[in-house]
Design a protein around this motif. Structure first.
Motif, PDB file in Angstrom:
ATOM      1  N   GLN A  46      -2.929  -1.237   9.003  1.00  0.00           N
ATOM      2  CA  GLN A  46      -3.862  -2.104   9.713  1.00  0.00           C
ATOM      3  C   GLN A  46      -4.165  -3.296   8.824  1.00  0.00           C
ATOM      4  O   GLN A  46      -4.661  -3.119   7.702  1.00  0.00           O
ATOM      5  N   MET A  47      -3.879  -4.485   9.303  1.00  0.00           N
ATOM      6  CA  MET A  47      -4.048  -5.700   8.508  1.00  0.00           C
ATOM      7  C   MET A  47      -5.092  -6.592   9.164  1.00  0.00           C
ATOM      8  O   MET A  47      -4.892  -7.043  10.300  1.00  0.00           O
ATOM      9  N   ASN A  48      -6.187  -6.801   8.478  1.00  0.00           N
ATOM     10  CA  ASN A  48      -7.270  -7.648   8.970  1.00  0.00           C
ATOM     11  C   ASN A  48      -7.432  -8.871   8.072  1.00  0.00           C
ATOM     12  O   ASN A  48      -6.945  -8.889   6.939  1.00  0.00           O
ATOM     13  N   SER A  49      -8.130  -9.866   8.579  1.00  0.00           N
ATOM     14  CA  SER A  49      -8.404 -11.089   7.813  1.00  0.00           C
ATOM     15  C   SER A  49      -7.134 -11.638   7.185  1.00  0.00           C
ATOM     16  O   SER A  49      -7.088 -11.958   5.989  1.00  0.00           O
ATOM     17  N   LEU A  50      -6.109 -11.735   7.981  1.00  0.00           N
ATOM     18  CA  LEU A  50      -4.804 -12.163   7.478  1.00  0.00           C
ATOM     19  C   LEU A  50      -4.845 -13.594   6.971  1.00  0.00           C
ATOM     20  O   LEU A  50      -5.558 -14.450   7.509  1.00  0.00           O
ATOM     21  N   VAL A  56      -4.600  -7.166  -1.281  1.00  0.00           N
ATOM     22  CA  VAL A  56      -4.899  -6.728   0.093  1.00  0.00           C
ATOM     23  C   VAL A  56      -6.084  -5.773   0.161  1.00  0.00           C
ATOM     24  O   VAL A  56      -6.481  -5.370   1.261  1.00  0.00           O
ATOM     25  N   LYS A  57      -6.633  -5.388  -0.970  1.00  0.00           N
ATOM     26  CA  LYS A  57      -7.767  -4.457  -0.969  1.00  0.00           C
ATOM     27  C   LYS A  57      -8.919  -5.014  -0.147  1.00  0.00           C
ATOM     28  O   LYS A  57      -9.279  -6.183  -0.268  1.00  0.00           O
ATOM     29  N   GLY A  58      -9.478  -4.155   0.679  1.00  0.00           N
ATOM     30  CA  GLY A  58     -10.591  -4.572   1.524  1.00  0.00           C
ATOM     31  C   GLY A  58     -10.163  -5.218   2.826  1.00  0.00           C
ATOM     32  O   GLY A  58     -10.996  -5.416   3.722  1.00  0.00           O
ATOM     33  N   ARG A  59      -8.887  -5.555   2.946  1.00  0.00           N
ATOM     34  CA  ARG A  59      -8.392  -6.188   4.180  1.00  0.00           C
ATOM     35  C   ARG A  59      -7.387  -5.309   4.926  1.00  0.00           C
ATOM     36  O   ARG A  59      -7.352  -5.318   6.150  1.00  0.00           O
ATOM     37  N   ALA A 106       0.845  -1.191   0.000  1.00  0.00           N
ATOM     38  CA  ALA A 106       0.000   0.000   0.000  1.00  0.00           C
ATOM     39  C   ALA A 106       0.880   1.240   0.000  1.00  0.00           C
ATOM     40  O   ALA A 106       2.004   1.207   0.501  1.00  0.00           O
ATOM     41  N   ALA A 107       0.362   2.326  -0.565  1.00  0.00           N
ATOM     42  CA  ALA A 107       1.098   3.581  -0.634  1.00  0.00           C
ATOM     43  C   ALA A 107       0.205   4.729  -0.183  1.00  0.00           C
ATOM     44  O   ALA A 107      -1.028   4.675  -0.340  1.00  0.00           O
ATOM     45  N   TYR A 108       0.846   5.780   0.359  1.00  0.00           N
ATOM     46  CA  TYR A 108       0.126   6.941   0.882  1.00  0.00           C
ATOM     47  C   TYR A 108       0.863   8.196   0.454  1.00  0.00           C
ATOM     48  O   TYR A 108       2.064   8.334   0.676  1.00  0.00           O
TER      49      TYR A 108
END
Length: 123
Positions: free
Chosen positions: A81-85, A63-66, A48-50
């Motif tokens: 933030q990493m969810n549903s790994l 990783v989109k959506g997670r 991801a980039a910001y």
């Protein structure tokens, strides 16, 4: 610019982790900041980039959506933030930065500041 990551660890599939990257040193008007990851035997890939100028974010399709990338300007910190790994998320995760824009945000070679990495293991 010095980048220091933290927050990695081991987690079961479906779990969550939050990575942090604290930046220090010379400052620039705008930055492109990103998280990359590299699994054994694989190339380093963008997660991801910001872009600090506008808050624009970009994500790898995997990783989109997670995952969610964010920045705390007060503490000059970048978060992931990493969810549903998933087990396939297992890798060394690196924080990266460069001054200016994010036109080529997915190219690791275009970043000239890197952290030491933090390991994420999903079983």
């Amino acid at each position: 610019v010095q980048l220091v990551e933290s927050g990695g660890g081991s987690v079961q599939a479906g779990g969550s982790l939050t990575l942090s990257c604290t930046a220090s040193g010379p400052t620039y008007r705008t930055y492109c900041m990103a998280w990359f990851r590299q699994a054994p035997g694989k190339e380093r890939e963008l997660v991801a980039a910001y872009y600090t100028g506008s808050g624009t974010t970009n994500y790898a399709d995997s990783v989109k959506g997670r995952f969610t990338i964010s920045k705390d300007n007060a503490e000059n910190s970048l978060f992931l933030q990493m969810n549903s790994l998933k087990p396939e998320d297992t890798a060394m995760y690196y924080c990266a930065a460069r001054s200016g824009g994010c036109a080529s945000y997915a190219l690791a070679a275009d970043y000239y500041y890197w952290g030491q990495g933090t390991q994420v293991t999903v079983s």
